[in-house]
Design a protein around this motif. Sequence first.
Motif, PDB file in Angstrom:
ATOM      1  N   VAL A 245       3.881  15.852 -11.096  1.00 31.44           N
ATOM      2  CA  VAL A 245       3.422  15.907 -12.479  1.00 31.44           C
ATOM      3  C   VAL A 245       2.222  16.851 -12.598  1.00 31.44           C
ATOM      4  CG1 VAL A 245       2.524  14.579 -14.433  1.00 31.44           C
ATOM      5  CG2 VAL A 245       4.317  13.602 -12.982  1.00 31.44           C
ATOM      6  N   LEU A 246       1.211  16.617 -11.750  1.00 29.02           N
ATOM      7  CA  LEU A 246       0.027  17.474 -11.799  1.00 29.02           C
ATOM      8  C   LEU A 246       0.191  18.758 -10.982  1.00 29.02           C
ATOM      9  CD1 LEU A 246      -2.862  14.854 -11.531  1.00 29.02           C
ATOM     10  CD2 LEU A 246      -1.909  15.913 -13.584  1.00 29.02           C
ATOM     11  N   LYS A 247       1.234  18.804 -10.157  1.00 30.52           N
ATOM     12  CA  LYS A 247       1.494  19.975  -9.296  1.00 30.52           C
ATOM     13  C   LYS A 247       0.276  20.300  -8.428  1.00 30.52           C
ATOM     14  CE  LYS A 247       5.310  21.436 -11.803  1.00 30.52           C
ATOM     15  NZ  LYS A 247       6.043  20.235 -11.947  1.00 30.52           N
ATOM     16  N   MET A 248      -0.319  19.240  -7.845  1.00 27.50           N
ATOM     17  CA  MET A 248      -1.518  19.395  -7.034  1.00 27.50           C
ATOM     18  C   MET A 248      -1.281  19.002  -5.574  1.00 27.50           C
ATOM     19  SD  MET A 248      -4.494  17.941  -9.553  1.00 27.50           S
ATOM     20  CE  MET A 248      -5.660  18.033  -8.220  1.00 27.50           C
ATOM     21  N   ALA A 249      -0.088  19.153  -5.104  1.00 33.34           N
ATOM     22  CA  ALA A 249       0.214  18.776  -3.721  1.00 33.34           C
ATOM     23  C   ALA A 249      -0.538  19.685  -2.760  1.00 33.34           C
ATOM     24  CB  ALA A 249       1.709  18.856  -3.458  1.00 33.34           C
ATOM     25  N   ASN A 250      -1.022  19.076  -1.681  1.00 39.22           N
ATOM     26  CA  ASN A 250      -1.633  19.814  -0.588  1.00 39.22           C
ATOM     27  C   ASN A 250      -1.246  19.125   0.718  1.00 39.22           C
ATOM     28  OD1 ASN A 250      -3.372  17.577  -0.237  1.00 39.22           O
ATOM     29  ND2 ASN A 250      -4.886  18.447  -1.622  1.00 39.22           N
ATOM     30  N   THR A 251      -1.851  19.479   1.811  1.00 40.21           N
ATOM     31  CA  THR A 251      -1.457  18.869   3.089  1.00 40.21           C
ATOM     32  C   THR A 251      -1.747  17.374   3.133  1.00 40.21           C
ATOM     33  OG1 THR A 251      -3.563  19.606   4.016  1.00 40.21           O
ATOM     34  CG2 THR A 251      -1.636  20.951   4.498  1.00 40.21           C
ATOM     35  N   MET A 252      -2.704  16.909   2.357  1.00 44.48           N
ATOM     36  CA  MET A 252      -3.012  15.475   2.359  1.00 44.48           C
ATOM     37  C   MET A 252      -1.900  14.657   1.712  1.00 44.48           C
ATOM     38  SD  MET A 252      -5.695  14.710   3.999  1.00 44.48           S
ATOM     39  CE  MET A 252      -6.142  13.081   3.452  1.00 44.48           C
ATOM     40  N   THR A 253      -1.188  15.225   0.756  1.00 43.71           N
ATOM     41  CA  THR A 253      -0.157  14.476   0.033  1.00 43.71           C
ATOM     42  C   THR A 253       0.904  13.921   0.989  1.00 43.71           C
ATOM     43  OG1 THR A 253      -0.585  15.825  -1.912  1.00 43.71           O
ATOM     44  CG2 THR A 253       1.458  14.560  -1.892  1.00 43.71           C
ATOM     45  N   PRO A 254       1.584  14.751   1.788  1.00 50.40           N
ATOM     46  CA  PRO A 254       2.562  14.166   2.721  1.00 50.40           C
ATOM     47  C   PRO A 254       1.895  13.387   3.855  1.00 50.40           C
ATOM     48  CG  PRO A 254       2.463  16.546   3.003  1.00 50.40           C
ATOM     49  CD  PRO A 254       1.631  16.209   1.809  1.00 50.40           C
ATOM     50  N   LEU A 255       0.695  13.802   4.250  1.00 55.59           N
ATOM     51  CA  LEU A 255       0.005  13.096   5.337  1.00 55.59           C
ATOM     52  C   LEU A 255      -0.273  11.642   4.966  1.00 55.59           C
ATOM     53  CD1 LEU A 255      -1.248  13.266   8.151  1.00 55.59           C
ATOM     54  CD2 LEU A 255      -3.395  13.978   7.049  1.00 55.59           C
TER      55      LEU A 255
ATOM     56  N   SER B 130       0.825  -1.202   0.000  1.00 55.02           N
ATOM     57  CA  SER B 130       0.000   0.000   0.000  1.00 55.02           C
ATOM     58  C   SER B 130       0.861   1.255   0.000  1.00 55.02           C
ATOM     59  CB  SER B 130      -0.921  -0.009   1.222  1.00 55.02           C
ATOM     60  OG  SER B 130      -1.621   1.204   1.334  1.00 55.02           O
ATOM     61  N   LEU B 131       1.894   1.272   0.820  1.00 55.58           N
ATOM     62  CA  LEU B 131       2.770   2.437   0.917  1.00 55.58           C
ATOM     63  C   LEU B 131       3.478   2.718  -0.414  1.00 55.58           C
ATOM     64  CD1 LEU B 131       4.206   4.686   2.485  1.00 55.58           C
ATOM     65  CD2 LEU B 131       5.834   2.942   3.296  1.00 55.58           C
ATOM     66  N   VAL B 132       3.998   1.695  -1.050  1.00 60.90           N
ATOM     67  CA  VAL B 132       4.694   1.876  -2.333  1.00 60.90           C
ATOM     68  C   VAL B 132       3.724   2.441  -3.377  1.00 60.90           C
ATOM     69  CG1 VAL B 132       5.823   0.654  -4.241  1.00 60.90           C
ATOM     70  CG2 VAL B 132       6.459   0.143  -1.869  1.00 60.90           C
ATOM     71  N   ALA B 133       2.508   1.907  -3.423  1.00 64.13           N
ATOM     72  CA  ALA B 133       1.513   2.408  -4.378  1.00 64.13           C
ATOM     73  C   ALA B 133       1.128   3.851  -4.055  1.00 64.13           C
ATOM     74  CB  ALA B 133       0.283   1.501  -4.366  1.00 64.13           C
ATOM     75  N   ALA B 134       0.990   4.170  -2.769  1.00 65.36           N
ATOM     76  CA  ALA B 134       0.641   5.538  -2.374  1.00 65.36           C
ATOM     77  C   ALA B 134       1.755   6.516  -2.736  1.00 65.36           C
ATOM     78  CB  ALA B 134       0.337   5.593  -0.881  1.00 65.36           C
ATOM     79  N   ILE B 135       3.001   6.097  -2.583  1.00 61.88           N
ATOM     80  CA  ILE B 135       4.125   6.964  -2.948  1.00 61.88           C
ATOM     81  C   ILE B 135       4.087   7.258  -4.457  1.00 61.88           C
ATOM     82  CG2 ILE B 135       6.641   7.058  -3.196  1.00 61.88           C
ATOM     83  CD1 ILE B 135       6.768   5.606  -0.427  1.00 61.88           C
ATOM     84  N   ALA B 136       3.837   6.238  -5.261  1.00 57.03           N
ATOM     85  CA  ALA B 136       3.744   6.445  -6.712  1.00 57.03           C
ATOM     86  C   ALA B 136       2.595   7.400  -7.038  1.00 57.03           C
ATOM     87  CB  ALA B 136       3.539   5.107  -7.420  1.00 57.03           C
ATOM     88  N   GLN B 137       1.464   7.198  -6.409  1.00 55.75           N
ATOM     89  CA  GLN B 137       0.296   8.037  -6.641  1.00 55.75           C
ATOM     90  C   GLN B 137       0.563   9.483  -6.219  1.00 55.75           C
ATOM     91  OE1 GLN B 137      -2.965   7.126  -4.080  1.00 55.75           O
ATOM     92  NE2 GLN B 137      -4.381   8.470  -5.153  1.00 55.75           N
ATOM     93  N   MET B 138       1.107   9.670  -5.034  1.00 54.40           N
ATOM     94  CA  MET B 138       1.363  11.017  -4.518  1.00 54.40           C
ATOM     95  C   MET B 138       2.469  11.724  -5.317  1.00 54.40           C
ATOM     96  SD  MET B 138      -0.887  11.560  -2.253  1.00 54.40           S
ATOM     97  CE  MET B 138      -2.026  10.421  -3.026  1.00 54.40           C
TER      98      MET B 138
END
Length: 138
Positions: free
Chosen positions: A106-116, A92-100
Amino acid sequence: MTNVTIQKPPMWFLVISIIALVWNALGVFAYLGQSLMTDEMLAQLPEADQQMYANLPSWYIGAFAVAVFAGTIGSLGLVIKKKWAFYVLIISLVAAIAQMYYLAFVLKMANTMTPLIIIVGMALAWLADYATKKGWLS
């Protein structure tokens, strides 16, 4: 066959495991909401969001699915005190890292949820490893 004594985990472990299960189940609902979005629902979104959803690569959608479903299964493994929870939570963690990564870089859509999301994934994998070493999981 080896005799392994399973230690009873403290109550905080069960509480955190249940919270983790709820957290990951919310991720499943988010994934289902995105993947089951009808054309009519998509048309109600702003143009930029419509373009984003239309152009998401299939590997990203797959990573999203793996992250949330494996996270939910791994968290359930913690609740029922199974050692395999660690391995499922790592997946799950590896897939979440790829997704985030895709969202943030790429999409430049990082917010507080991304690192959380990454921090929670790392914490759950650590918890599963810690619980295994403590003899709380079988």
